[in-house]
Design an enzyme around this catalytic site. Structure first.
Site, PDB file in Angstrom:
ATOM      1  N   HIS A 255       0.818  -1.210   0.000  1.00 38.70           N
ATOM      2  CA  HIS A 255       0.000   0.000   0.000  1.00 38.70           C
ATOM      3  C   HIS A 255       0.855   1.265   0.000  1.00 38.70           C
ATOM      4  CE1 HIS A 255      -3.802  -2.201   1.660  1.00 38.70           C
ATOM      5  NE2 HIS A 255      -3.677  -2.279   0.341  1.00 38.70           N
ATOM      6  N   HIS A 385      -4.705  -5.012 -11.078  1.00 46.98           N
ATOM      7  CA  HIS A 385      -3.362  -4.603 -10.699  1.00 46.98           C
ATOM      8  C   HIS A 385      -2.363  -4.828 -11.825  1.00 46.98           C
ATOM      9  CE1 HIS A 385      -4.019  -3.696  -6.440  1.00 46.98           C
ATOM     10  NE2 HIS A 385      -4.741  -4.786  -6.340  1.00 46.98           N
TER      11      HIS A 385
END
Length: 416
Positions: A255, A385
């Site tokens: 993250h 992603h």
């Protein structure tokens, strides 16, 4: 390796014709694989390693990420021949949208809502899907964008702190005091995309406030590691542990890569003001690279304790893709020798261990010996992603990536 990553080692791979062709080829093969996500009985489905649909309800995360991904690809010139965007947009409006209580349900099937939980995380992805679909010119994008923005206004956005509340029951009753970084981070992603699609400054202002909290306040105080979990008064809750995928205990280095890229996008789209965005982004990235790269096996450790020690040593595909994305951004903006070293290292690792060269798509999880694992995931959970890891390095920009992807030639004709 099955395909050349670059023709030579000279210069940046971002400008190397062979590497760019490699990225386009992988994007095309991913899309070809995930075309099977259009279920035979309607709806969108998840797939096993071979591309066979898996049983189970349709989840909001699946629908929204497929819409966003295929809309990006369509903008880049790859036609959506499978009809993923149309099906997903229809499902968001007629299946996931809760006509009784408003908002978007997490789980649905052909008979209706199976899981009525209302999550900020899921609604952020509805906003992202709507904004990208708008940039792709989808006729249903405006109504979806208006509706989900209204829901976020009324239920999730807490203007007193400039952050998102996390979760409600189907009829909007609060059932926990949990607050989290993940939902807020993806809200930044969605708000920046919505701003790029509409020019509405409210999205930009809110994204900035969220980034100010996590990057301006929390990260420096925590040695540039990002605490994931908080109380309803936004105090760090170090004892919290929830869903092992979405809310594991500790911090998640992947993250940090993602938020750093969004910080640079925010800085760029705001006119590259005199903020410390580049310095802050590098602090986040350097800390995560130092903390989380598995020097023995490659890949990134999933979670860390507050002191930086390993909490969960699982290695997933998505932190690698997010590190690729932010390193590409740094190379475009302020290239340093280590950026290129890391960028090449990550693509070499992905090519050897994560990319399915036989069928397309990326394997989501690795065992201790770098073979495929299925401890947390069954099959290939999504394209989102990995497709962005292919597409974002192809454009010269840090923001307005969809606009930059809209070239004169279709994606299929840009192979060298």
């Amino acid at each position: 390796m099955s395909h050349p990553l670059a023709a030579s080692s000279d210069g940046s791979w971002l400008n190397d014709p062979a590497h760019r062709a490699y990225l386009i080829r992988d994007a095309q093969r991913q899309l070809d694989f995930f075309d099977a996500s259009l279920g035979q009985d309607g709806g969108l489905v998840t797939l096993d390693f071979t591309g066979t649909p898996l049983a189970g309800p349709q989840e909001l995360i699946t629908t929204t990420r497929l819409v966003h991904s295929y809309a990006l690809a369509q903008i880049a010139g790859r036609p959506d021949n499978a009809g993923i965007i149309d099906r997903g947009m229809a499902d968001l409006w007629t299946r996931h949208r809760d006509a009784q209580h408003g908002g978007y349900a997490w789980g649905v099937d052909e008979n209706g809502i199976t899981d009525g939980l209302k999550l900020a995380y899921g609604h952020a992805f509805v906003l992202l899907a709507a904004a990208t679909a708008k940039q792709a010119g989808h006729p249903g994008a405006d109504r979806l964008l208006a509706d989900v923005s209204d829901i976020i206004d009324r239920h999730f956005w807490d203007d007193s702190v400039g952050l998102m509340r996390d979760e409600f029951t189907r009829d909007w009753q609060p059932f926990s005091t949990y607050r989290g970084m993940n939902a807020n981070m993806h809200s930044v992603e969605a708000m920046l995309t919505a701003y790029e699609a509409t020019g509405d400054m409210l999205y930009l202002t809110r994204a900035s406030r969220i980034l100010d909290f996590f990057v301006g306040r929390m990260a420096p105080a925590e040695n540039w590691r990002l605490p994931e979990h908080y109380t309803d008064t936004w105090q760090i809750d170090r004892a919290y542990e929830g869903n092992p995928m979405f809310r594991p205990a500790g911090s998640t280095p992947g993250h940090s890569f993602e938020l750093a890229r969004l910080l640079l996008q925010m800085w760029d789209v705001s006119g590259r003001d005199g903020s410390d965005a580049l310095v802050q982004a590098r602090q986040l990235v350097d800390r995560a690279l130092d903390d989380a790269w598995d020097t023995a096996r490659g890949g990134f450790i999933y979670t860390l304790a507050a002191d930086g020690s390993v909490a969960r040593d699982a290695r997933y595909w998505w932190p690698v893709t997010e590190a690729i994305g932010v390193l590409a951004a740094l190379i475009k903006l302020d290239p340093q020798p280590q950026d290129e070293v890391w960028y090449r290292r990550l693509w070499a690792f992905a090519d050897q261990h994560l990319i399915d060269h036989a069928r397309g798509g990326w394997f989501p999880e690795l065992a201790a010996d770098n073979s495929k694992a299925m401890d947390q995931f069954t099959g290939k959970p999504d394209i989102y992603h990995a497709l962005q890891a292919d597409l974002f390095p192809l454009v010269p920009t840090l923001s307005h990536s969809a606009k930059a992807l809209a070239g004169k030639k279709p994606l299929a004709e840009r192979l060298l």
